[in-house]
Design a protein around this motif. Structure first.
Motif, PDB file in Angstrom:
ATOM      1  N   LYS A 123       3.199  11.548  -3.217  1.00  0.00           N
ATOM      2  CA  LYS A 123       3.640  10.211  -2.818  1.00  0.00           C
ATOM      3  C   LYS A 123       2.559   9.495  -2.009  1.00  0.00           C
ATOM      4  O   LYS A 123       2.293   8.297  -2.213  1.00  0.00           O
ATOM      5  CB  LYS A 123       4.921  10.324  -1.993  1.00  0.00           C
ATOM      6  CG  LYS A 123       5.543   8.984  -1.641  1.00  0.00           C
ATOM      7  CD  LYS A 123       6.861   9.180  -0.907  1.00  0.00           C
ATOM      8  CE  LYS A 123       7.497   7.832  -0.564  1.00  0.00           C
ATOM      9  NZ  LYS A 123       8.786   8.016   0.165  1.00  0.00           N
ATOM     10  N   ALA A 124       1.927  10.259  -1.106  1.00  0.00           N
ATOM     11  CA  ALA A 124       0.854   9.678  -0.292  1.00  0.00           C
ATOM     12  C   ALA A 124      -0.334   9.280  -1.164  1.00  0.00           C
ATOM     13  O   ALA A 124      -0.961   8.236  -0.947  1.00  0.00           O
ATOM     14  CB  ALA A 124       0.411  10.677   0.776  1.00  0.00           C
ATOM     15  N   ASP A 125      -0.616  10.109  -2.183  1.00  0.00           N
ATOM     16  CA  ASP A 125      -1.730   9.801  -3.085  1.00  0.00           C
ATOM     17  C   ASP A 125      -1.448   8.521  -3.876  1.00  0.00           C
ATOM     18  O   ASP A 125      -2.347   7.690  -4.083  1.00  0.00           O
ATOM     19  CB  ASP A 125      -1.964  10.966  -4.056  1.00  0.00           C
ATOM     20  CG  ASP A 125      -2.566  12.168  -3.356  1.00  0.00           C
ATOM     21  OD1 ASP A 125      -3.088  11.998  -2.239  1.00  0.00           O
ATOM     22  OD2 ASP A 125      -2.502  13.274  -3.919  1.00  0.00           O
ATOM     23  N   VAL A 126      -0.190   8.384  -4.340  1.00  0.00           N
ATOM     24  CA  VAL A 126       0.179   7.173  -5.087  1.00  0.00           C
ATOM     25  C   VAL A 126       0.035   5.940  -4.200  1.00  0.00           C
ATOM     26  O   VAL A 126      -0.505   4.905  -4.619  1.00  0.00           O
ATOM     27  CB  VAL A 126       1.627   7.292  -5.611  1.00  0.00           C
ATOM     28  CG1 VAL A 126       2.098   5.957  -6.169  1.00  0.00           C
ATOM     29  CG2 VAL A 126       1.708   8.361  -6.693  1.00  0.00           C
ATOM     30  N   ALA A 127       0.535   6.064  -2.956  1.00  0.00           N
ATOM     31  CA  ALA A 127       0.435   4.942  -2.016  1.00  0.00           C
ATOM     32  C   ALA A 127      -1.030   4.596  -1.735  1.00  0.00           C
ATOM     33  O   ALA A 127      -1.407   3.416  -1.661  1.00  0.00           O
ATOM     34  CB  ALA A 127       1.161   5.283  -0.718  1.00  0.00           C
ATOM     35  N   LYS A 128      -1.841   5.652  -1.600  1.00  0.00           N
ATOM     36  CA  LYS A 128      -3.263   5.429  -1.324  1.00  0.00           C
ATOM     37  C   LYS A 128      -3.945   4.732  -2.491  1.00  0.00           C
ATOM     38  O   LYS A 128      -4.730   3.789  -2.306  1.00  0.00           O
ATOM     39  CB  LYS A 128      -3.940   6.773  -1.044  1.00  0.00           C
ATOM     40  CG  LYS A 128      -5.407   6.650  -0.666  1.00  0.00           C
ATOM     41  CD  LYS A 128      -6.002   8.019  -0.359  1.00  0.00           C
ATOM     42  CE  LYS A 128      -7.475   7.908   0.017  1.00  0.00           C
ATOM     43  NZ  LYS A 128      -8.053   9.251   0.315  1.00  0.00           N
ATOM     44  N   ARG A 129      -3.631   5.195  -3.723  1.00  0.00           N
ATOM     45  CA  ARG A 129      -4.234   4.568  -4.900  1.00  0.00           C
ATOM     46  C   ARG A 129      -3.782   3.118  -5.042  1.00  0.00           C
ATOM     47  O   ARG A 129      -4.580   2.244  -5.409  1.00  0.00           O
ATOM     48  CB  ARG A 129      -3.873   5.363  -6.163  1.00  0.00           C
ATOM     49  CG  ARG A 129      -4.618   6.693  -6.274  1.00  0.00           C
ATOM     50  CD  ARG A 129      -4.497   7.265  -7.675  1.00  0.00           C
ATOM     51  NE  ARG A 129      -3.123   7.616  -7.992  1.00  0.00           N
ATOM     52  CZ  ARG A 129      -2.597   8.803  -7.763  1.00  0.00           C
ATOM     53  NH1 ARG A 129      -3.318   9.755  -7.203  1.00  0.00           N
ATOM     54  NH2 ARG A 129      -1.353   9.054  -8.091  1.00  0.00           N
ATOM     55  N   SER A 131      -2.883   1.164  -2.606  1.00  0.00           N
ATOM     56  CA  SER A 131      -3.569   0.396  -1.564  1.00  0.00           C
ATOM     57  C   SER A 131      -5.012   0.109  -1.964  1.00  0.00           C
ATOM     58  O   SER A 131      -5.514  -1.002  -1.769  1.00  0.00           O
ATOM     59  CB  SER A 131      -3.526   1.181  -0.252  1.00  0.00           C
ATOM     60  OG  SER A 131      -4.239   0.506   0.755  1.00  0.00           O
ATOM     61  N   GLN A 132      -5.660   1.132  -2.535  1.00  0.00           N
ATOM     62  CA  GLN A 132      -7.043   0.945  -2.961  1.00  0.00           C
ATOM     63  C   GLN A 132      -7.137  -0.074  -4.088  1.00  0.00           C
ATOM     64  O   GLN A 132      -8.065  -0.894  -4.120  1.00  0.00           O
ATOM     65  CB  GLN A 132      -7.626   2.287  -3.412  1.00  0.00           C
ATOM     66  CG  GLN A 132      -7.854   3.266  -2.272  1.00  0.00           C
ATOM     67  CD  GLN A 132      -8.279   4.637  -2.771  1.00  0.00           C
ATOM     68  OE1 GLN A 132      -8.113   4.961  -3.947  1.00  0.00           O
ATOM     69  NE2 GLN A 132      -8.830   5.445  -1.876  1.00  0.00           N
ATOM     70  N   SER A 137      -8.448  -5.408  -5.892  1.00  0.00           N
ATOM     71  CA  SER A 137      -8.009  -6.671  -6.481  1.00  0.00           C
ATOM     72  C   SER A 137      -8.321  -7.832  -5.548  1.00  0.00           C
ATOM     73  O   SER A 137      -8.784  -8.894  -5.975  1.00  0.00           O
ATOM     74  CB  SER A 137      -6.505  -6.616  -6.758  1.00  0.00           C
ATOM     75  OG  SER A 137      -6.051  -7.844  -7.280  1.00  0.00           O
ATOM     76  N   ALA A 138      -8.062  -7.595  -4.254  1.00  0.00           N
ATOM     77  CA  ALA A 138      -8.354  -8.640  -3.273  1.00  0.00           C
ATOM     78  C   ALA A 138      -9.848  -8.915  -3.208  1.00  0.00           C
ATOM     79  O   ALA A 138     -10.291 -10.055  -3.067  1.00  0.00           O
ATOM     80  CB  ALA A 138      -7.820  -8.225  -1.904  1.00  0.00           C
TER      81      ALA A 138
END
Length: 250
Positions: A123-129, A131-132, A137-138
């Motif tokens: 879950k943390a990896d998904v959130a990190k990806r 966010s990245q 994109s930004a």
């Protein structure tokens, strides 16, 4: 105690205990046999022929009872030892079972913890990806210069998103002819001005046309450079196919 009870007890003894009891019983029988022979008896010199056996006189009956009581007591002690051994064995078995159950529970708990940790990590990896990806994109969001080049470039991106045809060259060429790149230019002398709707902005668009062909997401101010360009390009695409096809007043 009856003979049946004694045999019943003997059947419950182990092989070793039965052999021990048998030895004791044999010794007792030997002693009993000796006690049955009178002390004053004499060995006959010659056997006497007789058709009937001589009667046996049983002597020492109290001694036999004492030996029998001793044997019964030994049997009782053996039974107690068997029961004690069985109790110890059962206790050890229960302890081993409890230990195995505790080990299985600990293993299951460790497996559950490892699974939970793996799920949390995933879950943390998904959130990190995510966010990245958002950061990338930004970072890719273009920043347009506040000048003619920046206005045309931004307008082209918006036109592309809305399927409005046109090229940088087509926009730049018409802008330079209509306003020389001045976003606040106003034509106050043509027929539109005489009718109260002067042409305004980079591509000299009148207000009714701007309102009709305004591109969503852009400013509603006719003098806004990007809003003016995209509305004019949208109008030109509807009437001429593309702003690239416009080479004079339109």
């Amino acid at each position: 105690m009856s003979t049946f009870s004694i045999h019943s007890r003997l059947r419950r003894l182990s092989k070793t205990q039965k052999l021990s009891a048998a030895g004791v019983s044999a010794a007792a029988c030997a002693a009993l046999s000796l006690s049955l022979v009178p002390a004053h008896a004499e060995t006959p010199a010659e056997p006497q022929a007789s058709s009937a056996a001589a009667p046996v006189v049983i002597a020492g009956l109290p001694q036999a009872k004492t030996i029998q009581a001793s044997i019964i007591e030994q049997h009782s002690t053996a039974e107690k030892l068997v029961k004690a051994a069985d109790a110890v064995k059962a206790k050890h078995a229960a302890a081993a079972k409890a230990k195995a159950a505790a080990k299985a529970a600990a293993k299951a708990k460790a497996a559950a913890k490892a699974k939970a940790n793996a799920a949390a990590k995933a879950k943390a990896d998904v959130a990190k990806r995510s966010s990245q990806a958002a950061s990338r994109s930004a970072a890719r969001t273009p920043v347009y210069a506040d000048n003619l080049n920046g206005w045309i470039t931004e307008a082209l991106d918006i036109m592309k998103a809305h399927g409005i045809p046109g090229s940088y060259d087509g926009l730049h060429r018409n802008i330079m002819r209509e306003s020389t790149g001045n976003p606040n230019a106003v034509n106050g002398w043509d027929v539109n001005a005489q009718n109260g709707t002067p042409s305004c902005g980079l591509l000299q668009v009148i207000q009714p046309t701007f309102n009709a062909y305004h591109v969503p997401g852009t400013s509603t101010n006719i003098y806004d450079p990007v809003a003016n360009i995209t509305a004019a390009a949208n109008y030109a695409a509807d009437r001429y196919g593309s702003i690239d096809n416009v080479n004079s007043a339109y």
